[in-house]
Design a protein around this motif. Structure first.
Motif, PDB file in Angstrom:
ATOM      1  N   THR A 126       0.805  -1.204   0.075  1.00  0.00           N
ATOM      2  CA  THR A 126       0.079   0.135   0.021  1.00  0.00           C
ATOM      3  C   THR A 126       0.727   1.239   0.016  1.00  0.00           C
ATOM      4  OG1 THR A 126      -1.779   1.058   0.968  1.00  0.00           O
ATOM      5  CG2 THR A 126      -0.029   0.050   2.497  1.00  0.00           C
ATOM      6  N   ASP A 127       0.073   2.528  -0.531  1.00  0.00           N
ATOM      7  CA  ASP A 127       0.987   3.592  -0.446  1.00  0.00           C
ATOM      8  C   ASP A 127       0.443   4.316   1.028  1.00  0.00           C
ATOM      9  OD1 ASP A 127      -1.709   4.113  -1.128  1.00  0.00           O
ATOM     10  OD2 ASP A 127      -1.245   5.971  -2.029  1.00  0.00           O
ATOM     11  N   LEU A 128       1.292   4.996   1.483  1.00  0.00           N
ATOM     12  CA  LEU A 128       0.971   5.547   2.923  1.00  0.00           C
ATOM     13  C   LEU A 128       0.862   7.106   2.925  1.00  0.00           C
ATOM     14  CD1 LEU A 128       3.812   3.592   4.748  1.00  0.00           C
ATOM     15  CD2 LEU A 128       1.353   3.034   4.725  1.00  0.00           C
ATOM     16  N   LYS A 129      -0.335   7.628   3.183  1.00  0.00           N
ATOM     17  CA  LYS A 129      -0.467   9.230   3.474  1.00  0.00           C
ATOM     18  C   LYS A 129      -0.817   9.621   4.972  1.00  0.00           C
ATOM     19  CE  LYS A 129      -2.362   8.863  -1.152  1.00  0.00           C
ATOM     20  NZ  LYS A 129      -3.539   8.915  -2.029  1.00  0.00           N
ATOM     21  N   SER A 130      -0.057  10.527   5.293  1.00  0.00           N
ATOM     22  CA  SER A 130      -0.327  10.846   6.499  1.00  0.00           C
ATOM     23  C   SER A 130      -1.845  11.817   6.715  1.00  0.00           C
ATOM     24  CB  SER A 130       0.705  12.031   6.963  1.00  0.00           C
ATOM     25  OG  SER A 130       0.714  13.040   6.374  1.00  0.00           O
ATOM     26  N   GLU A 131      -2.180  12.123   5.353  1.00  0.00           N
ATOM     27  CA  GLU A 131      -3.587  12.962   5.504  1.00  0.00           C
ATOM     28  C   GLU A 131      -4.697  12.266   4.839  1.00  0.00           C
ATOM     29  OE1 GLU A 131      -3.231  16.701   4.171  1.00  0.00           O
ATOM     30  OE2 GLU A 131      -1.849  17.397   5.878  1.00  0.00           O
ATOM     31  N   GLY A 132      -4.247  10.719   4.604  1.00  0.00           N
ATOM     32  CA  GLY A 132      -5.078  10.017   4.000  1.00  0.00           C
ATOM     33  C   GLY A 132      -6.363   9.466   4.649  1.00  0.00           C
ATOM     34  N   ASN A 133      -7.473   8.987   3.949  1.00  0.00           N
ATOM     35  CA  ASN A 133      -8.643   8.565   4.683  1.00  0.00           C
ATOM     36  C   ASN A 133      -9.102   7.280   3.896  1.00  0.00           C
ATOM     37  OD1 ASN A 133     -10.981   8.733   6.421  1.00  0.00           O
ATOM     38  ND2 ASN A 133     -11.938   9.931   5.163  1.00  0.00           N
ATOM     39  N   GLU A 134      -8.161   6.396   3.473  1.00  0.00           N
ATOM     40  CA  GLU A 134      -8.580   5.221   2.786  1.00  0.00           C
ATOM     41  C   GLU A 134      -8.105   4.068   3.380  1.00  0.00           C
ATOM     42  OE1 GLU A 134      -6.191   7.405   0.807  1.00  0.00           O
ATOM     43  OE2 GLU A 134      -7.648   8.849   0.160  1.00  0.00           O
TER      44      GLU A 134
END
Length: 152
Positions: A126-134
């Motif tokens: 997976t990709d990682l995003k500190s502001e993600g909501n998935e």
């Protein structure tokens, strides 16, 4: 009077694609998405030198199968993909049969795709995003040596 659907034939509407199951050998795995169920017959072009027709004849050649891509959510402690990929050692790998079934509203198989001698060729974390909501999704790409389609 409006049609309530009780007398409607099951062959009027195409099957929805959101209800399916995937069997890896004898184990069922839950996936969000499956793609790549493609088969293509390569063409062979031929023309003899004394042919009065100034074009080639095209004949069917060998079949070519696409790699299958499957996506699923990442679960704590679930390393099935990585464990399978780690079994690749000097041109050897555990090959399994994979069955993908499109299900009807009662959970019965309606269309079945069978893959023979499947093994993993690529895993994408997976990709990682500190502001993600998935949801965290991982992807596995498998190769196989044959695709058989059956209607249940």
């Amino acid at each position: 009077m409006a049609d309530d659907g009780k007398t409607q034939s099951a062959t009027v509407w195409p099957m929805p694609k959101f209800y399916f199951k995937v069997m890896w050998g004898k184990n069922e795995m839950a996936f969000q998405e499956v793609s790549g169920l493609d088969v293509q017959s390569e063409e062979i072009k031929y023309r003899s030198g004394n042919s009065p027709i100034f074009s080639v004849v095209k004949m069917p050649g060998m079949k070519k199968y696409s790699n299958i891509t499957m996506k699923k959510g990442v679960f704590k402690g679930d390393n099935k993909f990585w464990d399978w990929l780690d079994k690749i050692k000097l041109n050897t790998i555990e090959r399994i049969s994979v069955t993908i079934s499109l299900l009807d509203e009662k959970g019965k198989d309606t269309m079945i795709w069978e893959l023979s001698n499947a093994w993993p060729t690529k895993i994408t974390s997976t990709d990682l995003k500190s502001e993600g909501n998935e949801v965290a999704i991982e992807t596995i790409e498998i190769v196989h040596e044959g695709l058989t389609i059956k209607n249940a």
